[in-house]
Design a protein around this motif. Structure first.
Motif, PDB file in Angstrom:
ATOM      1  N   ARG A 162       7.714 -27.311 -90.274  1.00  0.00           N
ATOM      2  CA  ARG A 162       8.856 -26.588 -90.841  1.00  0.00           C
ATOM      3  C   ARG A 162       8.417 -25.279 -91.488  1.00  0.00           C
ATOM      4  NH1 ARG A 162      12.446 -31.456 -93.608  1.00  0.00           N
ATOM      5  NH2 ARG A 162      13.092 -32.438 -91.637  1.00  0.00           N
ATOM      6  N   LEU A 163       7.273 -25.294 -92.155  1.00  0.00           N
ATOM      7  CA  LEU A 163       6.759 -24.053 -92.741  1.00  0.00           C
ATOM      8  C   LEU A 163       6.453 -23.034 -91.645  1.00  0.00           C
ATOM      9  CD1 LEU A 163       4.388 -25.428 -95.524  1.00  0.00           C
ATOM     10  CD2 LEU A 163       6.443 -24.052 -95.882  1.00  0.00           C
ATOM     11  N   ILE A 164       5.842 -23.502 -90.561  1.00  0.00           N
ATOM     12  CA  ILE A 164       5.526 -22.605 -89.449  1.00  0.00           C
ATOM     13  C   ILE A 164       6.804 -22.037 -88.838  1.00  0.00           C
ATOM     14  CG2 ILE A 164       4.579 -22.522 -87.106  1.00  0.00           C
ATOM     15  CD1 ILE A 164       2.467 -24.571 -88.071  1.00  0.00           C
ATOM     16  N   ALA A 165       7.813 -22.901 -88.644  1.00  0.00           N
ATOM     17  CA  ALA A 165       9.079 -22.446 -88.065  1.00  0.00           C
ATOM     18  C   ALA A 165       9.756 -21.425 -88.970  1.00  0.00           C
ATOM     19  CB  ALA A 165      10.002 -23.643 -87.833  1.00  0.00           C
ATOM     20  N   LEU A 166       9.692 -21.649 -90.283  1.00  0.00           N
ATOM     21  CA  LEU A 166      10.294 -20.694 -91.218  1.00  0.00           C
ATOM     22  C   LEU A 166       9.555 -19.363 -91.166  1.00  0.00           C
ATOM     23  CD1 LEU A 166      12.286 -19.985 -93.430  1.00  0.00           C
ATOM     24  CD2 LEU A 166      10.783 -21.137 -95.085  1.00  0.00           C
ATOM     25  N   GLN A 167       8.229 -19.407 -91.085  1.00  0.00           N
ATOM     26  CA  GLN A 167       7.460 -18.170 -90.935  1.00  0.00           C
ATOM     27  C   GLN A 167       7.904 -17.406 -89.683  1.00  0.00           C
ATOM     28  OE1 GLN A 167       3.374 -19.705 -91.009  1.00  0.00           O
ATOM     29  NE2 GLN A 167       2.992 -18.361 -92.735  1.00  0.00           N
ATOM     30  N   GLU A 168       8.042 -18.121 -88.583  1.00  0.00           N
ATOM     31  CA  GLU A 168       8.419 -17.466 -87.330  1.00  0.00           C
ATOM     32  C   GLU A 168       9.811 -16.851 -87.423  1.00  0.00           C
ATOM     33  OE1 GLU A 168       7.962 -20.669 -84.587  1.00  0.00           O
ATOM     34  OE2 GLU A 168       5.779 -20.416 -84.389  1.00  0.00           O
ATOM     35  N   ASP A 169      10.720 -17.544 -88.096  1.00  0.00           N
ATOM     36  CA  ASP A 169      12.074 -16.998 -88.270  1.00  0.00           C
ATOM     37  C   ASP A 169      12.049 -15.724 -89.106  1.00  0.00           C
ATOM     38  OD1 ASP A 169      13.154 -19.038 -86.797  1.00  0.00           O
ATOM     39  OD2 ASP A 169      13.811 -20.209 -88.525  1.00  0.00           O
ATOM     40  N   LEU A 170      11.226 -15.709 -90.142  1.00  0.00           N
ATOM     41  CA  LEU A 170      11.149 -14.523 -90.992  1.00  0.00           C
ATOM     42  C   LEU A 170      10.495 -13.353 -90.256  1.00  0.00           C
ATOM     43  CD1 LEU A 170      10.175 -16.135 -94.427  1.00  0.00           C
ATOM     44  CD2 LEU A 170      12.400 -15.229 -93.727  1.00  0.00           C
ATOM     45  N   VAL A 171       9.510 -13.666 -89.406  1.00  0.00           N
ATOM     46  CA  VAL A 171       8.905 -12.614 -88.585  1.00  0.00           C
ATOM     47  C   VAL A 171       9.957 -12.022 -87.648  1.00  0.00           C
ATOM     48  CG1 VAL A 171       7.270 -12.170 -86.708  1.00  0.00           C
ATOM     49  CG2 VAL A 171       6.557 -13.487 -88.715  1.00  0.00           C
ATOM     50  N   GLN A 172      10.768 -12.883 -87.053  1.00  0.00           N
ATOM     51  CA  GLN A 172      11.810 -12.412 -86.146  1.00  0.00           C
ATOM     52  C   GLN A 172      12.829 -11.546 -86.882  1.00  0.00           C
ATOM     53  OE1 GLN A 172      11.997 -12.830 -82.740  1.00  0.00           O
ATOM     54  NE2 GLN A 172      13.653 -11.339 -82.957  1.00  0.00           N
ATOM     55  N   LEU A 173      13.198 -11.970 -88.077  1.00  0.00           N
ATOM     56  CA  LEU A 173      14.128 -11.159 -88.875  1.00  0.00           C
ATOM     57  C   LEU A 173      13.520  -9.808 -89.211  1.00  0.00           C
ATOM     58  CD1 LEU A 173      15.653 -13.765 -91.378  1.00  0.00           C
ATOM     59  CD2 LEU A 173      16.892 -12.446 -89.646  1.00  0.00           C
ATOM     60  N   THR A 174      12.235  -9.800 -89.524  1.00  0.00           N
ATOM     61  CA  THR A 174      11.563  -8.541 -89.844  1.00  0.00           C
ATOM     62  C   THR A 174      11.566  -7.602 -88.647  1.00  0.00           C
ATOM     63  OG1 THR A 174      10.137  -9.655 -91.458  1.00  0.00           O
ATOM     64  CG2 THR A 174       9.399  -7.515 -90.650  1.00  0.00           C
ATOM     65  N   GLN A 175      11.283  -8.148 -87.471  1.00  0.00           N
ATOM     66  CA  GLN A 175      11.264  -7.327 -86.269  1.00  0.00           C
ATOM     67  C   GLN A 175      12.651  -6.780 -85.928  1.00  0.00           C
ATOM     68  OE1 GLN A 175       9.588 -10.090 -83.467  1.00  0.00           O
ATOM     69  NE2 GLN A 175       7.473  -9.658 -84.084  1.00  0.00           N
ATOM     70  N   THR A 176      13.671  -7.590 -86.195  1.00  0.00           N
ATOM     71  CA  THR A 176      15.029  -7.198 -85.822  1.00  0.00           C
ATOM     72  C   THR A 176      15.687  -6.293 -86.851  1.00  0.00           C
ATOM     73  OG1 THR A 176      15.263  -9.319 -84.672  1.00  0.00           O
ATOM     74  CG2 THR A 176      17.288  -8.083 -85.125  1.00  0.00           C
ATOM     75  N   HIS A 177      15.474  -6.598 -88.128  1.00  0.00           N
ATOM     76  CA  HIS A 177      16.211  -5.893 -89.182  1.00  0.00           C
ATOM     77  C   HIS A 177      15.314  -5.264 -90.242  1.00  0.00           C
ATOM     78  CE1 HIS A 177      19.888  -7.722 -87.635  1.00  0.00           C
ATOM     79  NE2 HIS A 177      19.320  -8.917 -87.726  1.00  0.00           N
ATOM     80  N   GLY A 178      13.999  -5.300 -90.018  1.00  0.00           N
ATOM     81  CA  GLY A 178      13.080  -4.875 -91.072  1.00  0.00           C
ATOM     82  C   GLY A 178      13.268  -3.448 -91.551  1.00  0.00           C
ATOM     83  N   ALA A 179      13.701  -2.557 -90.681  1.00  0.00           N
ATOM     84  CA  ALA A 179      13.828  -1.148 -91.068  1.00  0.00           C
ATOM     85  C   ALA A 179      15.107  -0.855 -91.843  1.00  0.00           C
ATOM     86  CB  ALA A 179      13.777  -0.271 -89.822  1.00  0.00           C
ATOM     87  N   ALA A 180      16.018  -1.784 -91.897  1.00  0.00           N
ATOM     88  CA  ALA A 180      17.288  -1.549 -92.601  1.00  0.00           C
ATOM     89  C   ALA A 180      17.052  -1.356 -94.096  1.00  0.00           C
ATOM     90  CB  ALA A 180      18.240  -2.718 -92.354  1.00  0.00           C
ATOM     91  N   ALA A 181      17.857  -0.504 -94.691  1.00  0.00           N
ATOM     92  CA  ALA A 181      17.685  -0.170 -96.106  1.00  0.00           C
ATOM     93  C   ALA A 181      18.395  -1.186 -96.995  1.00  0.00           C
ATOM     94  CB  ALA A 181      18.227   1.225 -96.378  1.00  0.00           C
ATOM     95  N   LEU A 182      17.759  -1.468 -98.131  1.00  0.00           N
ATOM     96  CA  LEU A 182      18.340  -2.293 -99.185  1.00  0.00           C
ATOM     97  C   LEU A 182      18.115  -1.593-100.509  1.00  0.00           C
ATOM     98  CD1 LEU A 182      17.105  -5.937 -98.390  1.00  0.00           C
ATOM     99  CD2 LEU A 182      19.427  -5.045 -98.092  1.00  0.00           C
ATOM    100  N   MET A 183      18.859  -1.982-101.510  1.00  0.00           N
ATOM    101  CA  MET A 183      18.594  -1.511-102.862  1.00  0.00           C
ATOM    102  C   MET A 183      17.814  -2.598-103.597  1.00  0.00           C
ATOM    103  SD  MET A 183      18.618   0.650-105.260  1.00  0.00           S
ATOM    104  CE  MET A 183      19.664   1.936-104.597  1.00  0.00           C
ATOM    105  N   GLY A 184      16.627  -2.223-104.042  1.00  0.00           N
ATOM    106  CA  GLY A 184      15.881  -3.147-104.879  1.00  0.00           C
ATOM    107  C   GLY A 184      16.566  -3.300-106.224  1.00  0.00           C
TER     108      GLY A 184
END
Length: 208
Positions: free
Chosen positions: A120-142
Motif C-alpha cells: 500500500r505504501l508503494i502504491a501510494l508513492q506511485e499515485d503521488l508520482v503520477q499526480l506530480t507528473q500530471t499536475h506538478g507544474a500547477a500553481a498553488l498558494m502556500g
C-alpha cells in the motif's frame, strides 16, 4: 447498537477488511494451534504435534474459558488434552505460557499484514508520482496558519507527502527481522529449549 467497525458503510472509515481478516478469531485460533504443534514437535514429540494438528477446536469452544481465565489459551490447552491421548499430554504446552502463545500468534498475523502495508505504501508513492507528473507544474498558494504565504506548485506540496513514505518503507523493512520472531519466555523468563528471537517461520515450519 452496531459498532462502527461492523457497520455496513462506516467500516470503510474505521476498519480495514483485509487486515481484519488476519486478526480474526478464526485465524488467531489457527495460529495458536500451529504454535502448540510446533512446540510439541520441538520437544521431540511428533505424535503430539500431529495430534494437535488433527484436533477439531472451534472458536466457540474457547468463549466460556476465556471469560473465566481472561484469555483463550488455558481453555485451548484443556480442549486439546480432552481430544488427545493422555500419554501425549506431557509434551503439550509444556514450558510455554499463555502470553508466549498469544504473542507469537500475533507475530504470525503480522507476517501476513506487513506485506499488505508495504504494498500500500508503494502504491501510494506511485499515485503521488503520477499526480506530480500530471499536475506538478500547477500553481498553488502556500499557507501558514491558514493565511496566504508564498506561491508554490503542486509538486512542492506533493513532495512533502512523498518524503515520509520512503522512511516508512525503510522502517517497515528494518522492523521485520526484529518483530517476526518467536516469543518463548516460559513462566519465569527461562524459555526452556526454545529461545525468544528465533525467526517464527523457521520454528513453526519445523526447521528448528
Amino acid at each position: 447498537m452496531t459498532s462502527v467497525f461492523d457497520h455496513s458503510w462506516m467500516t470503510g472509515l474505521f476498519g480495514d477488511k483485509l487486515i481484519a481478516e488476519h486478526l480474526s478469531a478464526e485465524v488467531q485460533l489457527a495460529h495458536m494451534l500451529r504454535i502448540e504443534a510446533a512446540h510439541s514437535r520441538s520437544l521431540g514429540n511428533e505424535r503430539a504435534a500431529r495430534a494437535i494438528e488433527a484436533a477439531q477446536i472451534r472458536k466457540e469452544d474457547l468463549a466460556e474459558g476465556t471469560a473465566t481465565d481472561g484469555l483463550p489459551v488455558p481453555q485451548l490447552v484443556r480442549c486439546l488434552k480432552a481430544q488427545i491421548s493422555p500419554d501425549l499430554h506431557g509434551d503439550i504446552h509444556q514450558g510455554l505460557t499463555s502470553q508466549d502463545v498469544m504473542d507469537t500468534a500475533l507475530v504470525l498475523s503480522l507476517k501476513d499484514i506487513l506485506p499488505i502495508l508495504r504494498q500500500r505504501l508503494i502504491a501510494l508513492q506511485e499515485d503521488l508520482v503520477q499526480l506530480t507528473q500530471t499536475h506538478g507544474a500547477a500553481a498553488l498558494m502556500g499557507r501558514t496558519r491558514m493565511q496566504a504565504a508564498l506561491p508554490i506548485t503542486v509538486a512542492d506540496r506533493l513532495v512533502t507527502w512523498r518524503m515520509p513514505l520512503e522512511r516508512h518503507l525503510a522502517r517497515l523493512d528494518e522492523v521485520r527481522a526484529r518483530v517476526l520472531c518467536v516469543q518463548c519466555g516460559g513462566p519465569v523468563g527461562l524459555g526452556g529449549h526454545i529461545r525468544s528471537g528465533l525467526p517464527v517461520d523457521r520454528w513453526t515450519s519445523g526447521n528448528e
